[in-house]
Write a protein that holds these residues in place. Structure first.
Motif, PDB file in Angstrom:
ATOM      1  N   LYS A 107     -12.731  24.973  -4.681  1.00  7.80           N
ATOM      2  CA  LYS A 107     -12.969  23.873  -3.788  1.00  7.80           C
ATOM      3  C   LYS A 107     -11.572  23.229  -3.571  1.00  7.80           C
ATOM      4  CE  LYS A 107     -17.424  23.811  -3.619  1.00  7.80           C
ATOM      5  NZ  LYS A 107     -18.059  24.467  -2.599  1.00  7.80           N
ATOM      6  N   PRO A 108     -11.293  22.784  -2.528  1.00 10.14           N
ATOM      7  CA  PRO A 108     -10.073  22.027  -2.285  1.00 10.14           C
ATOM      8  C   PRO A 108     -10.223  20.718  -2.979  1.00 10.14           C
ATOM      9  CG  PRO A 108     -11.528  22.032  -0.259  1.00 10.14           C
ATOM     10  CD  PRO A 108     -12.247  22.796  -1.259  1.00 10.14           C
ATOM     11  N   ARG A 109      -9.078  20.218  -3.328  1.00 13.59           N
ATOM     12  CA  ARG A 109      -8.833  19.029  -4.246  1.00 13.59           C
ATOM     13  C   ARG A 109      -9.402  17.737  -3.223  1.00 13.59           C
ATOM     14  NH1 ARG A 109      -3.790  16.720  -7.362  1.00 13.59           N
ATOM     15  NH2 ARG A 109      -2.570  17.826  -5.430  1.00 13.59           N
ATOM     16  N   ALA A 110     -10.430  16.992  -3.819  1.00 16.17           N
ATOM     17  CA  ALA A 110     -10.709  15.571  -3.263  1.00 16.17           C
ATOM     18  C   ALA A 110      -9.359  14.920  -2.828  1.00 16.17           C
ATOM     19  CB  ALA A 110     -11.624  14.956  -4.134  1.00 16.17           C
ATOM     20  N   ALA A 111      -9.917  14.194  -1.683  1.00 15.94           N
ATOM     21  CA  ALA A 111      -8.698  13.202  -1.135  1.00 15.94           C
ATOM     22  C   ALA A 111      -8.254  12.281  -2.080  1.00 15.94           C
ATOM     23  CB  ALA A 111      -9.082  12.548   0.263  1.00 15.94           C
TER      24      ALA A 111
ATOM     25  N   ALA B 166       0.822  -1.484   0.155  1.00 13.04           N
ATOM     26  CA  ALA B 166       0.122  -0.017   0.130  1.00 13.04           C
ATOM     27  C   ALA B 166       1.060   1.164   0.079  1.00 13.04           C
ATOM     28  CB  ALA B 166      -1.018   0.038   1.136  1.00 13.04           C
ATOM     29  N   ASP B 167       0.305   2.257  -0.384  1.00 13.95           N
ATOM     30  CA  ASP B 167       1.030   3.620  -0.143  1.00 13.95           C
ATOM     31  C   ASP B 167       1.477   3.771   1.201  1.00 13.95           C
ATOM     32  OD1 ASP B 167       0.749   3.928  -3.006  1.00 13.95           O
ATOM     33  OD2 ASP B 167      -0.846   5.324  -2.652  1.00 13.95           O
ATOM     34  N   CYS B 168       0.791   3.464   2.050  1.00  9.13           N
ATOM     35  CA  CYS B 168       0.927   3.926   3.395  1.00  9.13           C
ATOM     36  C   CYS B 168       0.686   2.862   4.313  1.00  9.13           C
ATOM     37  CB  CYS B 168       0.329   5.140   3.812  1.00  9.13           C
ATOM     38  SG  CYS B 168       0.522   5.979   5.370  1.00  9.13           S
TER      39      CYS B 168
ATOM     40  N   LYS C 296      -5.170  14.482   3.723  1.00  4.44           N
ATOM     41  CA  LYS C 296      -4.361  15.862   3.531  1.00  4.44           C
ATOM     42  C   LYS C 296      -3.368  15.477   2.397  1.00  4.44           C
ATOM     43  CE  LYS C 296      -5.440  18.221   7.701  1.00  4.44           C
ATOM     44  NZ  LYS C 296      -5.110  18.030   9.159  1.00  4.44           N
ATOM     45  N   THR C 297      -3.012  14.296   2.315  1.00  5.91           N
ATOM     46  CA  THR C 297      -1.736  13.809   1.299  1.00  5.91           C
ATOM     47  C   THR C 297      -2.303  13.399  -0.069  1.00  5.91           C
ATOM     48  OG1 THR C 297      -2.111  11.368   1.794  1.00  5.91           O
ATOM     49  CG2 THR C 297      -0.792  13.187   3.599  1.00  5.91           C
TER      50      THR C 297
END
Ligand code: BES
Ligand code: MN
Ligand code: ZN
Length: 499
Positions: free
Chosen positions: A149-153, A16-18, A103-104
Motif C-alpha cells: 500500500k502507498p504510504r499514508a499522507a 506550519a510546515d507549509c 504527496k509530500t
C-alpha cells in the motif's frame, strides 16, 4: 484524525510546515500571498512575473526554503481569474492543494488562499467545506491490490484563515460538522466501492451492526432475515431476491437523539448489492458498475454515521432493503404478479426495474414510525442520468416544500440536486390489465414514472425521492464512488436538528 484550527493576522508569521498561498491568473497576488511574498523578499512575485506559474484554477507548485518565513515550504495554488473567484474554483483550489500536500511529508499546513465573498462562503462554510474537501482529497480507495500500500499522507494539522476573532466559534462548528461529514463520506465510498462478492446484504447488515456498537447509547439496529421479511409480507422485495442464492436483509437503524416521541426523519436506501437485471438481463458493457447499485443504502448508513458522530438532537431512522437482483431457476419472470406489503398488487413487466420494488415495501414499512419526513435515496433509473447527467441528483416529492428544502441544502453544500415534476399524469402510465399497477411505464419520462411508482406507496406521508444514478459514482478511468449525496443529506439533517 485531522486537527483543524483557525488563524488570523499576518500570513507570513504562521507556524506550519507549509504555507498554502493563492496566485491569480496573470500573476496577480491576493492580499495574504502579498504578505508572505513581502516577508520572502519578493520571490513569489518574481516567479509569477516570469510566467513560470500559469495559476489556472487547481495548478500547484511547491517552493522550499524561501527566506523570511517560519514555514520551510510554500505551496502556490492557482486560483484562476480574480473576477471568477466563486465557491467552485475555490473548492478546486483547496482540493488540489490537499492532493499536492498528500504527496509530500508535510504534516502541518496553513491555508492562506483568497476567499470568495462572505455571502458565498462565510466562516462556518469556510471551515466546514475545507474539512469536507480535505477528507475527500485524502480518501484512498479500499482496493484489493496485493502489492504494498502507498504510504499514508503525513498531513495531520490544518490551519485555515484568515478568520477574525468574531468568526472563530462559527468556524469551530464548521470544522466539527465538516469532519463528521468527512467520516460519513469515507464510510459511503468504502461500502460502495467494494465488489458485490464482498459487499453482500449480510455485509451491509454487519456494517450497520458495527456502527451501532460504536454508539450504544443512541443507535439501535435491527436486521430482518428472509423469514422476518416474509412475515412483513414484503412481496415486492421478495420477488427481487428470489433469483439469488445470497440471503436478503432488511436493516433498521434508529438514532434517538431528539425528544422521545418527536417524529423522526426516515431515510430509505436502495441496497441492490448487484443488479444483473434479473431475467430482463442487462447488456454486458459496464455491467460491473451495477455493484454501485447499493449506493443509496451506503448513503443511509453514512448519514446515520454522521448523525451519530455529531449526536444530533433529532430522531432519525434508516431503512435499508438489501438483496441481489439475479436470474435463476426460481427468479421472478416478466408478467409475474406479486402483492406488496401495502396490499397493492404489482405486475412485474421488467425485472430490471427492481429498485422501485424493494423501495416500495420499505416505504410502506416507514409508516409505522409516523415520520416527519421520508426520503428515499436510490440509483434508480438510467433515465435520470440521461436527464441530468452527473451534475445534479434528481429530486421528486409529493410535497414541494420538502423538495425545495433538499434542493436548497444541495446548493448550500455544493452537492446539487434538481427537482423533476412529479404530477399525477405520470402515474397513469403505470396502468396494468392484470394488477393494480405495472412496475414500468415505457421509456419516456422514465425517472419520473419510477418516482410515480414509489408515490403509490407514500400517500399521506411527506415524502421525497432522490435519484442518484448519475451522481453516485464515476465511470471510466476514475471509476469509483463519489460519496454523493452525503453532503446534501448531512446539511438537511443538521438543519432539521437546529429547528
Ligand atoms: N440500477 C438501475 C438504474 C441505473 C442505470 C443506475 C444506470 C445507474 C446507471 C435500475 O435498477 C434499472 O435497471 N433501471 C432500469 C429501469 C427500466 C427497466 C424501466 C433502467 O433505468 O434502465
Ligand atoms: Mn435494474
Ligand atoms: Zn438497479
Amino acid at each position: 484524525m485531522m486537527k483543524f484550527e483557525v488563524w488570523n493576522g499576518d500570513a507570513s508569521r504562521l507556524r506550519a510546515d507549509c504555507l498554502v498561498a493563492g496566485v491569480f491568473e496573470g500573476g496577480e497576488l491576493p492580499d495574504e500571498t502579498r504578505q508572505i511574498d513581502k516577508a520572502a523578499g519578493g520571490r513569489i512575485a518574481a516567479l509569477a512575473r516570469r510566467g513560470d506559474f500559469a495559476a489556472r484554477s487547481g495548478d500547484t507548485l511547491l517552493l522550499t526554503d524561501l527566506p523570511g518565513l517560519r514555514a520551510s515550504r510554500v505551496l502556490l495554488v492557482g486560483q484562476g481569474k480574480r473576477a471568477d473567484l466563486g465557491r467552485k474554483p475555490w473548492r478546486r483550489a483547496v482540493h488540489a492543494a490537499v492532493v499536492a500536500l498528500a504527496k509530500t511529508r508535510i504534516a502541518s499546513a496553513a491555508f492562506a488562499l483568497a476567499r470568495p465573498v462572505a455571502s458565498e462562503l462565510d466562516d462556518y462554510w469556510l471551515a466546514r467545506a475545507t474539512a469536507e474537501i480535505t477528507a475527500a482529497a485524502l480518501y484512498r480507495v479500499n482496493d484489493l491490490k496485493s502489492g504494498r500500500k502507498p504510504r499514508a499522507a503525513a498531513l495531520a494539522r490544518l490551519l485555515v484563515g484568515p478568520v477574525a476573532a468574531s468568526g472563530t466559534a462559527a468556524a469551530k462548528r464548521g470544522f466539527g460538522h465538516g469532519a463528521a461529514v468527512g467520516v460519513g463520506l469515507g464510510t459511503l465510498r468504502d461500502l460502495a466501492n467494494l465488489p458485490s462478492n464482498v459487499c453482500t446484504p449480510s455485509y451491509l447488515a454487519g456494517a450497520a451492526r458495527k456502527l451501532a456498537q460504536r454508539h450504544p447509547k443512541t443507535l439501535r439496529v435491527r436486521v430482518l432475515d428472509e423469514r422476518a421479511i416474509r412475515r412483513e409480507r414484503m412481496g415486492c422485495f421478495l420477488a427481487v431476491t428470489r433469483g439469488s442464492d445470497e440471503p436478503p436483509r432488511f436493516i433498521v437503524l434508529e438514532h434517538r437523539g431528539g425528544k422521545a416521541g418527536s417524529a423522526p426523519v426516515v431515510l430509505v436506501g436502495k441496497g441492490i448489492t448487484f443488479d444483473t437485471g434479473g431475467i430482463s438481463l442487462k447488456d454486458p458493457p459496464a455491467m460491473d458498475e451495477m455493484k454501485f447499485d447499493m449506493s443509496g443504502a451506503a448513503t443511509v448508513i453514512a448519514a446515520l454515521t454522521v448523525v451519530s458522530e455529531l449526536a444530533l438532537p433529532l430522531n432519525v431512522v434508516g431503512l435499508v432493503p438489501t438483496c441481489e437482483n439475479m436470474p435463476g431457476g426460481r427468479a421472478t419472470k416478466p408478467g409475474d404478479i406479486v402483492t406488496s406489503a401495502s396490499g397493492q398488487t404489482v405486475e412485474i413487466l421488467n425485472t430490471d426495474a427492481e429498485g422501485r420494488l424493494i423501495l416500495s415495501d420499505a416505504l410502506h414499512y416507514a409508516r409505522r414510525f409516523k415520520p416527519a419526513a421520508v426520503i428515499d435515496i436510490a440509483t434508480l433509473t438510467g433515465a435520470c442520468v440521461v436527464a441530468l447527467g452527473a451534475h445534479h441528483s434528481g429530486v421528486m416529492a409529493n410535497d414541494d416544500a420538502l423538495a425545495q428544502e433538499l434542493v436548497d441544502c444541495g446548493r448550500r453544500a455544493d452537492d446539487r440536486a434538481w427537482q423533476l415534476p412529479l404530477t399525477e399524469d405520470y402515474a397513469e402510465q403505470l396502468k396494468s390489465n392484470f394488477a393494480d399497477m405495472a412496475n414500468v411505464a415505457g421509456r419516456d419520462g422514465g425517472a419520473i414514472t419510477a418516482g410515480a411508482f414509489l408515490g403509490k406507496f407514500t400517500k399521506g406521508l411527506k415524502w421525497a425521492h432522490m435519484d442518484i444514478a448519475g451522481t453516485a459514482y464515476l465511470s471510466g478511468a476514475q471509476k469509483g464512488s463519489t460519496g454523493r449525496p452525503i453532503s446534501l443529506l448531512s446539511e438537511f439533517l443538521i438543519r432539521r436538528a437546529a429547528h
